[in-house]
Motif scaffolding. Sequence first.
Motif, PDB file in Angstrom:
ATOM      1  N   LYS A   1     -18.509  -9.234  14.657  1.00 11.75           N
ATOM      2  CA  LYS A   1     -19.357  -9.210  13.465  1.00 11.75           C
ATOM      3  C   LYS A   1     -20.445  -8.147  13.638  1.00 11.75           C
ATOM      4  O   LYS A   1     -21.091  -8.069  14.674  1.00 11.75           O
ATOM      5  CB  LYS A   1     -19.998 -10.573  13.225  1.00 11.75           C
ATOM      6  N   GLY A   2     -20.617  -7.311  12.637  1.00  9.98           N
ATOM      7  CA  GLY A   2     -21.630  -6.270  12.666  1.00  9.98           C
ATOM      8  C   GLY A   2     -21.171  -4.972  13.313  1.00  9.98           C
ATOM      9  O   GLY A   2     -21.854  -3.959  13.208  1.00  9.98           O
ATOM     10  N   ALA A   3     -20.010  -4.984  13.962  1.00  9.47           N
ATOM     11  CA  ALA A   3     -19.513  -3.778  14.643  1.00  9.47           C
ATOM     12  C   ALA A   3     -18.679  -2.900  13.721  1.00  9.47           C
ATOM     13  O   ALA A   3     -18.414  -1.746  14.038  1.00  9.47           O
ATOM     14  CB  ALA A   3     -18.689  -4.163  15.868  1.00  9.47           C
ATOM     15  N   ARG A   4     -18.269  -3.453  12.582  1.00  8.12           N
ATOM     16  CA  ARG A   4     -17.375  -2.743  11.666  1.00  8.12           C
ATOM     17  C   ARG A   4     -17.772  -3.055  10.225  1.00  8.12           C
ATOM     18  O   ARG A   4     -18.363  -4.089   9.952  1.00  8.12           O
ATOM     19  CB  ARG A   4     -15.931  -3.208  11.845  1.00  8.12           C
ATOM     20  N   LYS A   5     -17.375  -2.177   9.313  1.00  6.64           N
ATOM     21  CA  LYS A   5     -17.464  -2.481   7.890  1.00  6.64           C
ATOM     22  C   LYS A   5     -16.173  -3.198   7.512  1.00  6.64           C
ATOM     23  O   LYS A   5     -15.099  -2.875   8.033  1.00  6.64           O
ATOM     24  CB  LYS A   5     -17.581  -1.205   7.054  1.00  6.64           C
ATOM     25  N   ILE A   6     -16.287  -4.139   6.601  1.00  4.89           N
ATOM     26  CA  ILE A   6     -15.134  -4.902   6.120  1.00  4.89           C
ATOM     27  C   ILE A   6     -15.134  -4.815   4.608  1.00  4.89           C
ATOM     28  O   ILE A   6     -16.151  -5.086   3.977  1.00  4.89           O
ATOM     29  CB  ILE A   6     -15.244  -6.374   6.567  1.00  4.89           C
ATOM     30  N   GLU A   7     -13.991  -4.440   4.027  1.00  4.40           N
ATOM     31  CA  GLU A   7     -13.894  -4.369   2.569  1.00  4.40           C
ATOM     32  C   GLU A   7     -12.543  -4.867   2.088  1.00  4.40           C
ATOM     33  O   GLU A   7     -11.513  -4.586   2.700  1.00  4.40           O
ATOM     34  CB  GLU A   7     -14.093  -2.928   2.066  1.00  4.40           C
ATOM     35  N   TRP A   8     -12.575  -5.605   0.977  1.00  2.00           N
ATOM     36  CA  TRP A   8     -11.357  -6.003   0.272  1.00  2.00           C
ATOM     37  C   TRP A   8     -11.142  -4.984  -0.829  1.00  2.00           C
ATOM     38  O   TRP A   8     -12.046  -4.736  -1.634  1.00  2.00           O
ATOM     39  CB  TRP A   8     -11.504  -7.398  -0.320  1.00  2.00           C
ATOM     40  N   VAL A   9      -9.967  -4.387  -0.871  1.00  2.00           N
ATOM     41  CA  VAL A   9      -9.657  -3.345  -1.847  1.00  2.00           C
ATOM     42  C   VAL A   9      -8.242  -3.548  -2.378  1.00  2.00           C
ATOM     43  O   VAL A   9      -7.453  -4.300  -1.808  1.00  2.00           O
ATOM     44  CB  VAL A   9      -9.788  -1.928  -1.230  1.00  2.00           C
ATOM     45  N   SER A  10      -7.920  -2.841  -3.454  1.00  2.00           N
ATOM     46  CA  SER A  10      -6.548  -2.876  -3.960  1.00  2.00           C
ATOM     47  C   SER A  10      -5.635  -2.201  -2.935  1.00  2.00           C
ATOM     48  O   SER A  10      -6.090  -1.419  -2.094  1.00  2.00           O
ATOM     49  CB  SER A  10      -6.457  -2.146  -5.299  1.00  2.00           C
ATOM     50  N   PHE A  11      -4.370  -2.469  -3.038  1.00  2.00           N
ATOM     51  CA  PHE A  11      -3.416  -1.847  -2.119  1.00  2.00           C
ATOM     52  C   PHE A  11      -3.401  -0.332  -2.287  1.00  2.00           C
ATOM     53  O   PHE A  11      -3.304   0.402  -1.308  1.00  2.00           O
ATOM     54  CB  PHE A  11      -2.015  -2.437  -2.324  1.00  2.00           C
ATOM     55  N   SER A  12      -3.501   0.139  -3.524  1.00  2.00           N
ATOM     56  CA  SER A  12      -3.489   1.595  -3.733  1.00  2.00           C
ATOM     57  C   SER A  12      -4.748   2.236  -3.143  1.00  2.00           C
ATOM     58  O   SER A  12      -4.673   3.323  -2.562  1.00  2.00           O
ATOM     59  CB  SER A  12      -3.325   1.945  -5.209  1.00  2.00           C
ATOM     60  N   GLU A  13      -5.896   1.564  -3.268  1.00  2.00           N
ATOM     61  CA  GLU A  13      -7.127   2.080  -2.660  1.00  2.00           C
ATOM     62  C   GLU A  13      -6.992   2.094  -1.131  1.00  2.00           C
ATOM     63  O   GLU A  13      -7.405   3.050  -0.475  1.00  2.00           O
ATOM     64  CB  GLU A  13      -8.332   1.227  -3.080  1.00  2.00           C
ATOM     65  N   ALA A  14      -6.405   1.049  -0.576  1.00  2.00           N
ATOM     66  CA  ALA A  14      -6.198   0.987   0.874  1.00  2.00           C
ATOM     67  C   ALA A  14      -5.308   2.137   1.333  1.00  2.00           C
ATOM     68  O   ALA A  14      -5.606   2.797   2.332  1.00  2.00           O
ATOM     69  CB  ALA A  14      -5.581  -0.355   1.264  1.00  2.00           C
ATOM     70  N   ALA A  15      -4.233   2.381   0.601  1.00  2.00           N
ATOM     71  CA  ALA A  15      -3.326   3.477   0.964  1.00  2.00           C
ATOM     72  C   ALA A  15      -4.042   4.823   0.898  1.00  2.00           C
ATOM     73  O   ALA A  15      -3.784   5.705   1.724  1.00  2.00           O
ATOM     74  CB  ALA A  15      -2.102   3.476   0.052  1.00  2.00           C
ATOM     75  N   ASP A  16      -4.956   4.979  -0.048  1.00  2.00           N
ATOM     76  CA  ASP A  16      -5.727   6.224  -0.143  1.00  2.00           C
ATOM     77  C   ASP A  16      -6.695   6.391   1.030  1.00  2.00           C
ATOM     78  O   ASP A  16      -6.955   7.505   1.468  1.00  2.00           O
ATOM     79  CB  ASP A  16      -6.535   6.273  -1.450  1.00  2.00           C
ATOM     80  N   ARG A  17      -7.215   5.282   1.541  1.00  2.00           N
ATOM     81  CA  ARG A  17      -8.250   5.351   2.582  1.00  2.00           C
ATOM     82  C   ARG A  17      -7.710   5.545   4.000  1.00  2.00           C
ATOM     83  O   ARG A  17      -8.375   6.155   4.822  1.00  2.00           O
ATOM     84  CB  ARG A  17      -9.111   4.095   2.569  1.00  2.00           C
ATOM     85  N   VAL A  18      -6.549   4.979   4.298  1.00  5.35           N
ATOM     86  CA  VAL A  18      -6.047   5.085   5.672  1.00  5.35           C
ATOM     87  C   VAL A  18      -5.488   6.484   5.925  1.00  5.35           C
ATOM     88  O   VAL A  18      -4.993   7.139   5.013  1.00  5.35           O
ATOM     89  CB  VAL A  18      -4.988   4.003   6.014  1.00  5.35           C
ATOM     90  N   ALA A  19      -5.568   6.921   7.163  1.00  4.40           N
ATOM     91  CA  ALA A  19      -5.165   8.285   7.512  1.00  4.40           C
ATOM     92  C   ALA A  19      -3.684   8.413   7.862  1.00  4.40           C
ATOM     93  O   ALA A  19      -3.087   9.465   7.653  1.00  4.40           O
ATOM     94  CB  ALA A  19      -6.007   8.787   8.687  1.00  4.40           C
ATOM     95  N   GLU A  20      -3.084   7.367   8.401  1.00  2.00           N
ATOM     96  CA  GLU A  20      -1.724   7.455   8.910  1.00  2.00           C
ATOM     97  C   GLU A  20      -0.702   7.375   7.771  1.00  2.00           C
ATOM     98  O   GLU A  20      -0.636   6.359   7.074  1.00  2.00           O
ATOM     99  CB  GLU A  20      -1.455   6.330   9.918  1.00  2.00           C
ATOM    100  N   PRO A  21       0.107   8.413   7.587  1.00  2.00           N
ATOM    101  CA  PRO A  21       1.090   8.417   6.487  1.00  2.00           C
ATOM    102  C   PRO A  21       2.056   7.236   6.526  1.00  2.00           C
ATOM    103  O   PRO A  21       2.394   6.678   5.484  1.00  2.00           O
ATOM    104  CB  PRO A  21       1.831   9.741   6.662  1.00  2.00           C
ATOM    105  N   MET A  22       2.502   6.857   7.715  1.00  2.00           N
ATOM    106  CA  MET A  22       3.442   5.742   7.814  1.00  2.00           C
ATOM    107  C   MET A  22       2.781   4.430   7.402  1.00  2.00           C
ATOM    108  O   MET A  22       3.426   3.560   6.815  1.00  2.00           O
ATOM    109  CB  MET A  22       4.009   5.640   9.231  1.00  2.00           C
ATOM    110  N   LEU A  23       1.489   4.271   7.704  1.00  2.00           N
ATOM    111  CA  LEU A  23       0.766   3.065   7.295  1.00  2.00           C
ATOM    112  C   LEU A  23       0.593   3.044   5.785  1.00  2.00           C
ATOM    113  O   LEU A  23       0.716   1.989   5.155  1.00  2.00           O
ATOM    114  CB  LEU A  23      -0.590   2.972   8.008  1.00  2.00           C
ATOM    115  N   LYS A  24       0.336   4.192   5.175  1.00  2.00           N
ATOM    116  CA  LYS A  24       0.252   4.273   3.711  1.00  2.00           C
ATOM    117  C   LYS A  24       1.539   3.729   3.087  1.00  2.00           C
ATOM    118  O   LYS A  24       1.502   2.936   2.142  1.00  2.00           O
ATOM    119  CB  LYS A  24       0.061   5.719   3.263  1.00  2.00           C
ATOM    120  N   ASP A  25       2.680   4.152   3.620  1.00  2.00           N
ATOM    121  CA  ASP A  25       3.975   3.707   3.095  1.00  2.00           C
ATOM    122  C   ASP A  25       4.159   2.200   3.268  1.00  2.00           C
ATOM    123  O   ASP A  25       4.687   1.531   2.375  1.00  2.00           O
ATOM    124  CB  ASP A  25       5.117   4.452   3.785  1.00  2.00           C
TER     125      ASP A  25
END
Length: 168
Positions: free
Chosen positions: A122-146
């Motif tokens: 707790k407090g070491a990271r930011k935590i956010e609930w987002v749509s799946f499309s927003e999550a795919a836009d935010r992550v860097a790894e192409p395979m994780l986006k898929d």
Amino acid sequence: MNILNRIAADVRLMFRRPVRMQCAALCYRFKKKSAAPEMLLITSRDTGRWVIPKGWPMEGKMCHEAAAREAYEEAGVKGDADPVRIGFYVYDKAMDSGLKVECMVQVYPLVVLNMQKNFPEKGARKIEWVSFSEAADRVAEPMLKDIILGFEQRLLATMNPLPQAVAQ
């Protein structure tokens, strides 16, 4: 390929480190009013990039159980982790020594049933609930986006199992 190229390729292969494995949880829930699915993203502690909870395998635990434990430790979520993986992705992890190692991350869906107020990171990271499309836009790894977008499609298909009418 000449003999020197072949020898060089063999030497590189001999000194290549094996891929390390990690276990990850793709944490999701449904909004109360709209029943729309959303997923959890957290920031990594070192670079602050958006990721899903993940960590090393744990002795005595199956990979989906280790993923569920990481989700609790890193984001304070508890729920049911599916033992069937939905995919994997590969990334280079920077170790404390500065060395980078290739990691293959097994991803397991985890439906979140509750969130804890206190948890180990707790407090070491930011935590956010987002749509799946927003999550795919935010992550860097192409395979994780898929994986994220593919899982959303499977989730939506189970929510609305009727086949779509085909235009004629």
